[in-house]
Design an enzyme around this catalytic site. Structure first.
Site, PDB file in Angstrom:
ATOM      1  N   ASP A 150     -28.165  27.759   5.790  1.00 35.12           N
ATOM      2  CA  ASP A 150     -26.625  27.718   5.863  1.00 35.12           C
ATOM      3  C   ASP A 150     -26.064  26.600   4.767  1.00 35.12           C
ATOM      4  O   ASP A 150     -26.978  25.422   5.013  1.00 35.12           O
ATOM      5  CB  ASP A 150     -26.387  27.247   7.191  1.00 35.12           C
ATOM      6  CG  ASP A 150     -24.965  26.806   7.309  1.00 35.12           C
ATOM      7  OD1 ASP A 150     -24.138  26.787   6.416  1.00 35.12           O
ATOM      8  OD2 ASP A 150     -24.369  26.925   8.551  1.00 35.12           O
ATOM      9  N   HIS A 170     -23.423  30.770   6.234  1.00 36.43           N
ATOM     10  CA  HIS A 170     -22.456  30.158   6.976  1.00 36.43           C
ATOM     11  C   HIS A 170     -21.619  31.072   7.553  1.00 36.43           C
ATOM     12  O   HIS A 170     -20.788  31.522   6.901  1.00 36.43           O
ATOM     13  CB  HIS A 170     -21.804  29.086   6.177  1.00 36.43           C
ATOM     14  CG  HIS A 170     -21.149  28.102   7.143  1.00 36.43           C
ATOM     15  ND1 HIS A 170     -21.660  27.094   8.121  1.00 36.43           N
ATOM     16  CD2 HIS A 170     -19.699  27.863   7.355  1.00 36.43           C
ATOM     17  CE1 HIS A 170     -20.711  26.606   9.036  1.00 36.43           C
ATOM     18  NE2 HIS A 170     -19.582  26.930   8.427  1.00 36.43           N
TER      19      HIS A 170
END
Length: 484
Positions: free
Chosen positions: A353, A384
């Protein structure tokens, strides 16, 4: 138009600058980076579909418990995550994350807004998602359908992931409602006060209104990105009085103070800071009495904006003390009351992420290993909010044609399926547990009552009339059948 230009600039910066940001320097580093990309690309082209599925393997981190065993047995989605083939994931994770955050998404779902006036005369907005083909825009208060409370990121940006989540929620029979903070998403600002990052006061009043409007339906909650800070704060402060059956956090940010200080790379930091300034620019006059607007619009980081909004002291001359920042996060850190959470909470995170940061330093693994209420689905790839999988052959049934929602043949989001399967499994688990307790209590109650009735009747029959032997045996057999 300006918002589109900002989104385009952010995407370009993320795509072209971020993958090579840590290789800036000598030509040797550039050559090493290109050789590494070429090597990894050739390796991925040679990999089979099974290897691609292995790279997208999911790890369930939780404390051993009866609920954990039940989830492992009944949640098949937890183990079938496979990323889309054909991507060079080390490079495209930034493209995927930027796509989920910035790219516009057309959704046939429409929203009906309720402006809720709070106890201090402030306003928050609740947007109820309804299909566009539905003629009746308002749901009945007697409906027993479960309600899904959706909390966007702390900046109020309605992402394509959120709209897709509303579509999937409607297909599963939920009533999705999006919580909008003060001044966000065209919510009128009626008081010179904004909601702090982890202050659940406004959310608590919104939940009470939802329970008043839909008293017969269960309440579930989902948050995305930095909006998870508000959800975790609410669950920690309210404890067992949260009215929520189960909750989920998609790509959450756990250590929010360090995230505001140094958690974001500069292109994303610049883009989010600019977006927040644009959102607050329309309230320059209204907030001038409580916020030093010059310091707000001259700041170049998310921390500077947050400090200008909530950490200034003084009436005539605004100033920021040295301990104001730390004191602010003592009141707003999402995990400050995490031990008081009393419902199952699922967190879906990816190790790569780019918004949250490094997984080892930003994900509190000890929380999931020691607290039986928290469950973590940790994937190798996903970015994400970008847990995309292979296209599904069959779309969800929304009561209309599948092509109406445009979901047929599109890339699906694995995290959405995992969340709703988690909600279904936890609800079934608690229902089974409740039935078992009620059955055990019923057996104990009937057993004691039967014993007392038998003793009372045997004494009374012996005193009054000589009872027949078959009647006494029948009473005895009936009492034995319930006391076993």
């Amino acid at each position: 138009m300006l918002g589109w230009l900002v989104a385009l600039c952010a995407v370009v910066l993320v795509i072209f600058l971020l993958p090579g940001s840590k290789y800036f320097g000598s030509q040797r580093r550039w050559d090493a980076w290109f050789q590494r990309q070429e090597k990894e690309g050739s390796g991925e082209r040679r990999a089979s579909a099974g290897a691609a599925a292995a790279r997208g393997a999911v790890e369930l981190v939780c404390k051993p418990s009866a609920l954990a065993n039940y989830l492992k047995k009944h949640c098949r989605t937890f183990t079938d995550y496979a990323t889309c083939a054909g991507w060079t994931w080390r490079f495209s994770v930034f493209i995927l994350s930027a796509f989920e955050l910035c790219w516009p998404y057309y959704s046939p779902v429409q929203f009906v807004r309720d402006n809720l006036q709070l106890s201090d005369d402030g306003l928050v907005a609740l947007d109820w998602a309804v299909p566009s083909y539905q003629k009746r825009r308002r749901t009945s208060s007697h409906s027993s359908s479960p309600v899904l409370l959706i909390i966007p990121n702390s900046f109020g940006k309605i992402t394509g992931n959120l709209l897709k989540l509303c579509e999937v929620a409607l297909s599963h029979g939920y009533l999705p409602v999006v919580f909008n903070r003060r001044s966000q998403n065209a919510t009128p600002l009626t008081t010179p006060k904004l909601q702090q990052f982890g202050d659940p006061t406004d959310l608590r009043e919104a939940v009470r209104y939802i329970r008043y409007r839909q008293p017969a339906g269960r309440l579930y909650a989902v948050s995305e990105s930095s909006g998870s800070g508000l959800l975790l704060s609410y669950l920690g402060e309210c404890g067992s009085s949260s009215y929520v059956t189960a909750a989920a956090c998609l790509s959450p940010v756990f250590r929010c103070q360090s995230w505001f200080e140094s958690g974001l790379c500069w292109p994303l930091q610049w883009a989010l800071t600019l977006y927040q300034k644009m959102s607050l620019s329309r309230y320059r006059t209204a907030l001038a009495a409580t916020v030093q607007m010059e310091a707000l619009f001259s700041s170049c980081s998310l921390r500077g904006v947050e400090e200008a909004l909530f950490c200034q002291t003084g009436t005539s001359s605004f100033s920021i003390t040295s301990g104001a920042w730390d004191a602010y996060w003592e009141r707003n850190e999402p995990l400050r009351d995490v031990d008081e959470v009393a419902i199952p909470v699922l967190s879906v995170c990816a190790k790569d992420d780019p918004v949250r940061g490094d997984a080892q330093s930003t994900i509190p693994l000890e929380l999931f290993e020691t607290n039986p209420h928290f469950f973590l689905l940790l994937t190798e790839r996903g970015g994400h909010l970008g847990f995309c999988t292979q296209p599904e052959k069959r779309a969800f049934d929304l009561g209309a044609s599948a092509s109406y929602f445009g979901m047929e043949g599109c890339v699906s989001n694995w995290s959405h399926r995992a969340v709703f399967e988690f909600f279904r499994a936890t609800t079934d688990f608690f229902s089974v547990e409740e039935r078992s307790k009620q059955l055990a209590a019923k057996r104990r109650g009937l057993g004691g009552a039967a014993g007392r009735a038998f003793r009372h009747r045997s004494i009374s029959t012996c005193k009054r009339v000589p009872a027949c032997s078959h009647n006494i045996h029948a009473i005895y057999n009936w009492q034995r059948s319930y006391t076993r």
